[in-house]
Design a protein around this motif. Structure first.
Motif, PDB file in Angstrom:
ATOM      1  N   LEU A 107       1.231  20.505  31.330  1.00 10.37           N
ATOM      2  CA  LEU A 107       0.137  21.421  30.979  1.00 10.37           C
ATOM      3  C   LEU A 107       0.663  22.845  30.859  1.00 10.37           C
ATOM      4  N   CYS A 111       0.889  24.090  27.020  1.00 12.69           N
ATOM      5  CA  CYS A 111      -0.393  24.763  26.728  1.00 12.69           C
ATOM      6  C   CYS A 111      -0.428  26.215  27.149  1.00 12.69           C
ATOM      7  N   LEU A 112       0.475  26.645  28.019  1.00 12.33           N
ATOM      8  CA  LEU A 112       0.432  28.036  28.474  1.00 12.33           C
ATOM      9  C   LEU A 112       1.725  28.795  28.179  1.00 12.33           C
ATOM     10  N   PRO A 121      -1.561  33.265  20.734  1.00  6.54           N
ATOM     11  CA  PRO A 121      -2.432  33.712  21.827  1.00  6.54           C
ATOM     12  C   PRO A 121      -2.925  32.575  22.727  1.00  6.54           C
ATOM     13  N   SER A 122      -2.858  31.340  22.265  1.00  2.00           N
ATOM     14  CA  SER A 122      -3.352  30.225  23.087  1.00  2.00           C
ATOM     15  C   SER A 122      -2.801  28.911  22.556  1.00  2.00           C
ATOM     16  N   ALA A 123      -3.029  27.842  23.344  1.00  2.24           N
ATOM     17  CA  ALA A 123      -2.625  26.502  22.897  1.00  2.24           C
ATOM     18  C   ALA A 123      -3.421  26.076  21.664  1.00  2.24           C
ATOM     19  N   ILE A 124      -4.656  26.560  21.571  1.00  8.21           N
ATOM     20  CA  ILE A 124      -5.499  26.197  20.421  1.00  8.21           C
ATOM     21  C   ILE A 124      -4.877  26.775  19.154  1.00  8.21           C
ATOM     22  N   ALA A 125      -4.444  28.027  19.254  1.00  3.99           N
ATOM     23  CA  ALA A 125      -3.793  28.651  18.098  1.00  3.99           C
ATOM     24  C   ALA A 125      -2.463  27.953  17.798  1.00  3.99           C
ATOM     25  N   ALA A 127      -1.786  24.887  18.262  1.00  2.87           N
ATOM     26  CA  ALA A 127      -2.063  23.572  17.666  1.00  2.87           C
ATOM     27  C   ALA A 127      -2.243  23.662  16.155  1.00  2.87           C
ATOM     28  N   LEU A 131       0.801  21.095  15.877  1.00  2.00           N
ATOM     29  CA  LEU A 131      -0.131  20.103  16.429  1.00  2.00           C
ATOM     30  C   LEU A 131       0.598  19.036  17.246  1.00  2.00           C
ATOM     31  N   VAL A 134       1.682  20.206  20.733  1.00  3.18           N
ATOM     32  CA  VAL A 134       0.554  20.341  21.666  1.00  3.18           C
ATOM     33  C   VAL A 134       0.072  18.948  22.083  1.00  3.18           C
ATOM     34  N   LYS A 135       0.009  18.045  21.100  1.00  8.82           N
ATOM     35  CA  LYS A 135      -0.431  16.678  21.407  1.00  8.82           C
ATOM     36  C   LYS A 135       0.547  16.011  22.386  1.00  8.82           C
ATOM     37  N   LEU A 138      -0.192  17.279  25.827  1.00  2.74           N
ATOM     38  CA  LEU A 138      -1.404  16.686  26.399  1.00  2.74           C
ATOM     39  C   LEU A 138      -1.181  15.219  26.774  1.00  2.74           C
TER      40      LEU A 138
ATOM     41  N   ASP B  99      -9.717  34.206  20.907  1.00  7.41           N
ATOM     42  CA  ASP B  99      -8.643  33.217  20.831  1.00  7.41           C
ATOM     43  C   ASP B  99      -7.460  33.607  21.726  1.00  7.41           C
ATOM     44  N   THR B 101      -5.505  32.827  25.718  1.00 10.42           N
ATOM     45  CA  THR B 101      -5.484  32.056  26.946  1.00 10.42           C
ATOM     46  C   THR B 101      -6.104  32.904  28.034  1.00 10.42           C
ATOM     47  N   VAL B 119      -7.089  18.639  18.646  1.00 10.83           N
ATOM     48  CA  VAL B 119      -5.968  17.691  18.755  1.00 10.83           C
ATOM     49  C   VAL B 119      -6.409  16.234  18.541  1.00 10.83           C
TER      50      VAL B 119
END
Lengths: 430, 176
Positions: A107, A111-112, A121-125, A127, A131, A134-135, A138, B99, B101, B119
């Motif tokens: 994690l 993700c961090l 700026p984040s794991a979402i960005a 991804a 992708l 990140v997958k 996870l 956006d 963390t 994801v």
């Protein structure tokens, strides 16, 4: 020039989980750290409880570290009552802790930390462009959870591990299935090593560190041990942990700090590799060499690399443990009977973030009279502060926005539990 | 043992409604989502409903993803209302969060949902509802405040209405 920088601003609740650095003329004037992990707070939750109620409560201090809290708590209880568990219990308990290490490191890394290093700026960005990585992170976290679920009965907060043993023993089939998943996970981990080895590790927070970790009892690397080792030399028995974690109040910070003699010290994956890295073998040893973790590291940002190495170690060691359990034959053994008596016991384990201590005293009926819990984050606070001060000095010309993100990288490298406190949703209603 | 076996069985079955509690039982009202799950688990439910206690780790949700039709997440929500106020939000209508963390160590509830949706394609068509209670007390305690405790029955009823949508009378973002 005065600046006030809020790091890791998670002000969901006043008084919890934020770090504010105040800077004047390029020097840090004070740092305010609001953390959850004061030992006295935890004590209030368990005083008066019976020995079997303690671990189920204290494992909930942290979701990610619940396996480590459970193991340390059970060992403290068993040591207080003079209970010796079976070799099978020791192996299963270690497997549980390795699952927690895999989950937590996956994690944190994917993700961090990796978003930090790649400038997202984040794991979402992250991804959106990476992708698969990140997958992978996870899925590796999920594997750590699965390990804890099979051994501990739940993916988090393992109810199946109890004083003296386990409520339910996993079957051969479950262990064989886990082994196959771990073999596949090990290959995925190597993706993490490829990614980590391609990252530039800036050195703005580098300075000499004192490291502390449990020393393995046997020839191999371990997350358990009866002695605490220090990189400046010397060892202490686990029951003497207070001689290392000396709490002191410092005028410029509102959180108590742990110091060893007159120095802050660091715990965690990097500390373990600094002290015990020579005991690594297999792919973990190769990864350690590839990621440049050979000398005693001064740059704590390398903790991210150390976590990547440990993720591999935990996979390999878990496979070894399963092989050993299968070779010995799984026994449907009952937990060792606990006979209460007045006494004190300490349990220590290397949690993902560093050495975790639980120390309890019980009366003759097995009711808890005193508890002391020293978390890795509490031990790392003084070292985080040292690294923040050095970073500010080395980044005097940095624009504020960039300085904030670099200081966040330092704090995040320690993988602190400052935000374990509260996870509620905050929504501004209009 | 039983709980592990039930969970294993649940994962393999066709449970397309997930009711997920999030929170920390050691932090007073922060644990409300888990108390609601405890309460709901005592009530007979349709076989397609899966109750999950995620503790503080909503990411654990990914262990249960089986093309869910609906996910109902129950959490403490700080919305600026009075302690005990109940909120209901549809995830798709929530304002996009910044956006970034938000934490050094874990990821917040809404960010976890965004991450999982980005994801895991199985979540693309899932309806995600967030139900929460305004907390009063977020200190180390193994109990809820009186104001929040008094709303357990109402939140339980609201979740049951979500499971059976025809009985729903809640409007978007409505408070009680």
């Amino acid at each position: 020039m005065h600046k006030s920088i809020v790091i890791d601003h998670i002000s969901r609740v006043e008084g919890h989980g934020g770090i504010t650095v105040n800077i004047k003329d390029g020097e840090v004037t004070d740092i305010n750290m609001d953390i959850f992990e004061g030992p006295r707070f935890f004590e209030a939750l368990v005083v008066g409880r019976t020995y079997d109620e303690v671990a189920p409560i204290l494992m909930r201090i942290c979701a990610i570290c619940s396996a480590a809290h459970t193991a340390a708590s059970l060992m403290a209880v068993e040591n207080a009552f003079g209970v010796t568990v079976s070799p099978q219990t020791r192996l299963l308990r270690e497997l549980l802790v390795q699952g927690g290490n895999i989950e937590s490191h996956a994690l944190h890394l994917f993700c961090l930390a990796i978003p930090d290093f790649l400038g997202y700026p984040s794991a979402i960005a992250l991804a959106s462009d990476h992708l698969q990585e990140v997958k992978t992170g996870l899925e590796l976290k999920k594997l750590g959870n699965t390990l804890q679920e099979v051994i501990g009965g739940r993916a988090i907060h393992p109810v199946n591990a109890i004083a003296g043993g386990f409520g339910r023993i996993p079957t051969r089939e479950e262990l064989s299935d886990l082994k196959e998943k771990l073999k596949s996970g090990l290959e995925q981990c190597l993706v993490g090593i490829d990614l980590m080895s391609s990252l530039q590790m800036p050195d703005f927070c580098a300075s000499p560190n004192v490291y502390a970790a449990l020393l393995p009892d046997g020839p191999g690397y371990s997350l358990f041990g009866k002695q605490i080792g220090l990189s400046v030399g010397g060892t202490k028995k686990v029951s003497m942990y207070k001689e290392i974690c000396k709490e002191r109040v410092v005028p410029h910070s509102n959180a108590k700090q742990s110091w060893f003699e007159d120095k802050p010290f660091a715990v965690g994956a990097l500390a373990r590799i600094a002290l015990n890295g020579k005991k690594l073998s297999g792919e973990a040893k190769n990864a350690k060499e590839r990621l440049g973790l050979e000398a005693l590291p001064e740059n704590f940002l390398y903790n991210n690399a150390a976590q990547a190495v440990e993720m591999i170690y935990s996979m390999e060691r878990s496979i070894e443990i399963i092989d050993e359990l299968l070779r010995l034959g799984i026994k449907e053994e009952r937990p060792v009977e606990v006979r209460t008596r007045a006494g004190t016991g300490t349990g220590a384990v290397e949690a993902p973030r560093g050495t975790l201590y639980h120390n309890y005293s019980f009366d003759e009926k097995g009711r808890l009279t005193e508890a002391d819990i020293v978390t890795p984050t509490a031990q790392n606070l003084a070292n985080i502060e040292k690294d923040l001060c050095i970073s500010v000095k080395n980044l005097t010309d940095e624009p504020k926005e960039s300085l904030v993100s670099k200081l966040e990288m330092v704090v995040r490298a320690y993988d602190p539990c400052i935000s374990c406190a509260v996870h509620l949703v905050e929504i501004n209603l209009k | 043992m039983t709980s592990a076996l039930i969970k294993k069985a649940a994962k393999k079955s066709n449970k397309d409604i997930m009711v997920v509690g999030v929170g920390n039982r050691l932090l007073g009202d922060e644990g409300i989502g888990l108390y609601i799950i405890d309460n709901l688990s005592q009530i007979p439910m349709p076989s397609n409903v899966n109750f999950i206690d995620c503790g503080c780790d909503l990411l654990d949700l990914m262990s249960y993803l089986n093309k869910p039709k609906k996910i109902i997440i129950i959490d403490a929500i700080r919305g600026g209302g009075k302690p005990g106020e109940i909120y209901r939000f549809n995830y798709s209508k929530l304002p996009t969060t910044k956006d970034e963390t938000q934490s050094g160590h874990q990821i917040g509830t809404i960010d976890v949902l965004r991450l999982l949706k980005s994801v895991y394609p199985v979540l693309a068509d899932s309806e995600i509802i967030l139900i929460g209670v305004e907390p009063k007390m977020l200190e180390l305690s193994t109990d809820l405040s009186q104001e929040v405790k008094e709303r357990i029955a109402d939140v339980t009823r609201l979740v049951i209405e979500e499971i059976s949508p025809q009985s729903s009378f809640w409007r978007e973002g409505e408070k009680t």
